[in-house]
Design a protein around this motif. Structure first.
Motif, PDB file in Angstrom:
ATOM      1  N   LEU A  48       0.824  -1.205   0.000  1.00 42.07           N
ATOM      2  CA  LEU A  48       0.000   0.000   0.000  1.00 42.07           C
ATOM      3  C   LEU A  48       0.863   1.263   0.000  1.00 42.07           C
ATOM      4  O   LEU A  48       0.537   2.244  -0.668  1.00 42.07           O
ATOM      5  N   ALA A  49       1.960   1.231   0.735  1.00 41.60           N
ATOM      6  CA  ALA A  49       2.868   2.386   0.774  1.00 41.60           C
ATOM      7  C   ALA A  49       3.457   2.663  -0.607  1.00 41.60           C
ATOM      8  O   ALA A  49       3.537   3.821  -1.035  1.00 41.60           O
ATOM      9  N   LYS A  50       3.831   1.622  -1.308  1.00 42.22           N
ATOM     10  CA  LYS A  50       4.369   1.796  -2.664  1.00 42.22           C
ATOM     11  C   LYS A  50       3.287   2.253  -3.631  1.00 42.22           C
ATOM     12  O   LYS A  50       3.490   3.164  -4.434  1.00 42.22           O
ATOM     13  N   GLU A  51       2.124   1.619  -3.554  1.00 39.85           N
ATOM     14  CA  GLU A  51       1.008   1.949  -4.446  1.00 39.85           C
ATOM     15  C   GLU A  51       0.591   3.419  -4.317  1.00 39.85           C
ATOM     16  O   GLU A  51       0.292   4.084  -5.303  1.00 39.85           O
ATOM     17  N   HIS A  52       0.600   3.925  -3.080  1.00 39.16           N
ATOM     18  CA  HIS A  52       0.144   5.294  -2.834  1.00 39.16           C
ATOM     19  C   HIS A  52       1.296   6.297  -2.680  1.00 39.16           C
ATOM     20  O   HIS A  52       1.065   7.451  -2.335  1.00 39.16           O
ATOM     21  N   GLU A  53       2.526   5.829  -2.926  1.00 41.33           N
ATOM     22  CA  GLU A  53       3.717   6.684  -2.838  1.00 41.33           C
ATOM     23  C   GLU A  53       3.823   7.374  -1.484  1.00 41.33           C
ATOM     24  O   GLU A  53       3.971   8.586  -1.374  1.00 41.33           O
ATOM     25  N   VAL A  54       3.772   6.572  -0.427  1.00 36.48           N
ATOM     26  CA  VAL A  54       3.802   7.054   0.949  1.00 36.48           C
ATOM     27  C   VAL A  54       5.250   7.229   1.402  1.00 36.48           C
ATOM     28  O   VAL A  54       6.086   6.362   1.172  1.00 36.48           O
ATOM     29  N   ASP A  55       5.520   8.369   2.064  1.00 36.74           N
ATOM     30  CA  ASP A  55       6.856   8.572   2.607  1.00 36.74           C
ATOM     31  C   ASP A  55       6.865   8.739   4.124  1.00 36.74           C
ATOM     32  O   ASP A  55       7.913   8.889   4.731  1.00 36.74           O
ATOM     33  N   LYS A  56       5.663   8.693   4.731  1.00 33.91           N
ATOM     34  CA  LYS A  56       5.555   8.830   6.180  1.00 33.91           C
ATOM     35  C   LYS A  56       4.305   8.086   6.642  1.00 33.91           C
ATOM     36  O   LYS A  56       3.292   8.089   5.948  1.00 33.91           O
ATOM     37  N   VAL A  57       4.408   7.451   7.817  1.00 32.34           N
ATOM     38  CA  VAL A  57       3.272   6.718   8.377  1.00 32.34           C
ATOM     39  C   VAL A  57       2.953   7.267   9.769  1.00 32.34           C
ATOM     40  O   VAL A  57       3.845   7.380  10.610  1.00 32.34           O
ATOM     41  N   ILE A  58       1.693   7.615   9.972  1.00 29.88           N
ATOM     42  CA  ILE A  58       1.218   8.073  11.269  1.00 29.88           C
ATOM     43  C   ILE A  58       0.539   6.889  11.939  1.00 29.88           C
ATOM     44  O   ILE A  58      -0.434   6.349  11.407  1.00 29.88           O
TER      45      ILE A  58
END
Length: 138
Positions: A48-58
């Motif tokens: 999911l992080a790759k799919e949505h181009e996430v660089d930070k997780v809360i």
């Protein structure tokens, strides 16, 4: 880049992701995990992080009302550390006291059936956690 919000429980993890501008949070899914068996589904978080181009997780940090950290808070701290260590994504613990109760109240007011509430409550709590963080950044 986008930001991901997580509501971590012992059986499920609710997932939300911000829009590209970091203004709004949208629910993505609820992931089944097994804390007792050590199955944290980091593979799905990574997808999911790759799919949505996430660089930070809360990561929602459920403190007790007296500001102490109990077993659920400790579990969230460990989950955040796993994400940083195994996935290399920066995590921030975000005070999420009463977020699940607030999500439940919203779903009750919307007259969502008990069966449907169980399916979406964690995802909705993740949205509330992430939206709280996004609002604080403005």
């Amino acid at each position: 880049m986008r930001i991901m919000g997580l509501d971590v429980g012992s059986k499920t993890v609710g997932v939300a992701v911000s829009d590209a501008l970091g203004w709004t949070a949208q629910g993505v899914e609820t992931i089944s995990i097994s804390e007792q068996e050590g199955k944290f589904r980091l593979d799905r978080i990574e997808e999911l992080a790759k799919e949505h181009e996430v660089d930070k997780v809360i990561v929602g940090f459920p403190k007790n009302m007296n500001n102490t950290v109990g077993p659920r808070g400790e579990a969230s701290q460990k989950y955040a550390k796993l994400i940083e260590d195994k996935l290399g994504i920066k995590t921030i613990l975000w005070d999420e006291r009463l977020s699940t109760m607030a999500a439940e109240r919203i779903l009750l007011e919307a007259d969502v059936s008990r069966k449907k509430r169980k399916k979406v409550i964690d995802k909705m709590a993740a949205v509330m956690i992430l939206q709280g963080y996004l609002d604080s950044q403005k």
